[in-house]
Scaffold this active site. Structure first.
Site, PDB file in Angstrom:
ATOM      1  NE  ARG A 136     -14.409   0.798  -3.236  1.00 17.31           N
ATOM      2  CZ  ARG A 136     -13.869  -0.413  -3.344  1.00 17.31           C
ATOM      3  NH1 ARG A 136     -14.342  -1.274  -4.221  1.00 17.31           N
ATOM      4  NH2 ARG A 136     -12.862  -0.776  -2.577  1.00 17.31           N
TER       5      ARG A 136
ATOM      6  CD  GLU B  87      -3.594  -9.275   6.939  1.00 14.33           C
ATOM      7  OE1 GLU B  87      -4.585  -8.917   6.278  1.00 14.33           O
ATOM      8  OE2 GLU B  87      -3.671  -9.824   8.055  1.00 14.33           O
TER       9      GLU B  87
HETATM   10  P1  AMP Z   1      -4.942   0.373   1.830  1.00 11.83           P
HETATM   11  O1  AMP Z   1      -3.850   0.254   0.803  1.00 11.83           O
HETATM   12  O2  AMP Z   1      -4.879  -0.699   2.875  1.00 11.83           O
HETATM   13  O3  AMP Z   1      -5.013   1.760   2.435  1.00 11.83           O
HETATM   14  O4  AMP Z   1      -6.290   0.075   1.085  1.00 11.83           O
HETATM   15  C1  AMP Z   1      -6.949   1.071   0.415  1.00 11.83           C
HETATM   16  C2  AMP Z   1      -7.710   0.573  -0.790  1.00 11.83           C
HETATM   17  O5  AMP Z   1      -8.385  -0.659  -0.542  1.00 11.83           O
HETATM   18  C3  AMP Z   1      -8.745   1.594  -1.147  1.00 11.83           C
HETATM   19  O6  AMP Z   1      -8.591   1.899  -2.520  1.00 11.83           O
HETATM   20  C4  AMP Z   1     -10.074   0.976  -0.811  1.00 11.83           C
HETATM   21  O7  AMP Z   1     -10.930   1.095  -1.918  1.00 11.83           O
HETATM   22  C5  AMP Z   1      -9.803  -0.500  -0.508  1.00 11.83           C
HETATM   23  N1  AMP Z   1     -10.243  -0.917   0.854  1.00 11.83           N
HETATM   24  C6  AMP Z   1      -9.445  -1.324   1.873  1.00 11.83           C
HETATM   25  N2  AMP Z   1     -10.146  -1.665   2.958  1.00 11.83           N
HETATM   26  C7  AMP Z   1     -11.448  -1.459   2.640  1.00 11.83           C
HETATM   27  C8  AMP Z   1     -12.692  -1.601   3.357  1.00 11.83           C
HETATM   28  N3  AMP Z   1     -12.741  -2.030   4.626  1.00 11.83           N
HETATM   29  N4  AMP Z   1     -13.827  -1.273   2.717  1.00 11.83           N
HETATM   30  C9  AMP Z   1     -13.811  -0.834   1.438  1.00 11.83           C
HETATM   31  N5  AMP Z   1     -12.688  -0.679   0.717  1.00 11.83           N
HETATM   32  C10 AMP Z   1     -11.514  -0.985   1.289  1.00 11.83           C
END
Ligand code: AMP
Length: 177
Positions: A65, A102
């Site tokens: 996205r 996780e």
């Molecule tokens: P992180 O590595 O945990 O910061 O996850 C970020 C990536 O996961 C981003 O590219 C988001 O598109 C997706 N993502 C993580 N959590 C969500 C959420 N609650 N809603 C939508 N997309 C998420």
């Protein structure tokens, strides 16, 4: 007019989908923002607000996205668009970075020749959660000699403290939860 779009209007359009893709996750669905011409343009205005056209060489977007916002931001800033992809998707030589999930780990990749050393980079993703993905992307940009001027997100889940993976880089988000 795109410049009149506020973060509050974008917040209102974001759809929360409980328990997707798994129980306990509150998924932030940005498709209603994209589908609204005014909100989509406004989101790009807000994401690029700190930069003039010509002041950034490359907008780096994160699979998948993040590509949507980064590509639109790149044309607005008259900059190139560079993808950070999940491992195994890019056809040419890549550098890769592992990061922790996780449970388990994931890997992101960039083409080895994606950036000129010293390139002024804006790093864009739709959402900052734990920060693992964008932290890994930032580390790839740095390995290629890119100069990250800002990392910017449409949405930040503050309670997950993703910024800890982006220490040393300016971090900004438009909508916070
Ligand atoms: P992180 O590595 O945990 O910061 O996850 C970020 C990536 O996961 C981003 O590219 C988001 O598109 C997706 N993502 C993580 N959590 C969500 C959420 N609650 N809603 C939508 N997309 C998420």
């Amino acid at each position: 007019m795109p410049s009149t779009v506020t973060a509050a209007e974008i917040t209102k359009a974001i759809r929360n989908v409980p328990d997707f893709p798994q129980t306990g996750i509150q998924f932030k669905d940005i498709t209603p923002v994209l589908a609204d011409a005014r909100l989509f343009a406004g989101a790009i205005e807000l994401l690029t607000a700190n930069f003039q056209p010509g002041s950034i060489d490359a907008v780096v977007g994160i699979d998948a996205r993040g590509f949507i916002f980064a590509a639109a931001a790149a044309t607005k800033l008259q900059a190139g668009f560079i993808p950070v992809r999940k491992k195994g998707k890019l056809p040419y030589q890549t550098i890769e970075q592992d990061y922790a999930l996780e449970y388990g780990h994931a890997t992101v990749a960039m083409h080895t020749d994606a950036l000129q050393p010293g390139a002024r980079v804006l790093l864009v993703d739709d959402l900052l959660a734990t920060g693992g993905t964008s932290g890994a992307a930032a580390s790839l940009v740095r390995k290629l000699g890119g100069d990250i001027r800002e990392t910017v997100f449409l949405i930040e889940l503050k309670f997950l403290d993703g910024r800890r993976h982006l220490k040393g880089f300016p971090v900004r988000s438009i909508v916070e939860y």
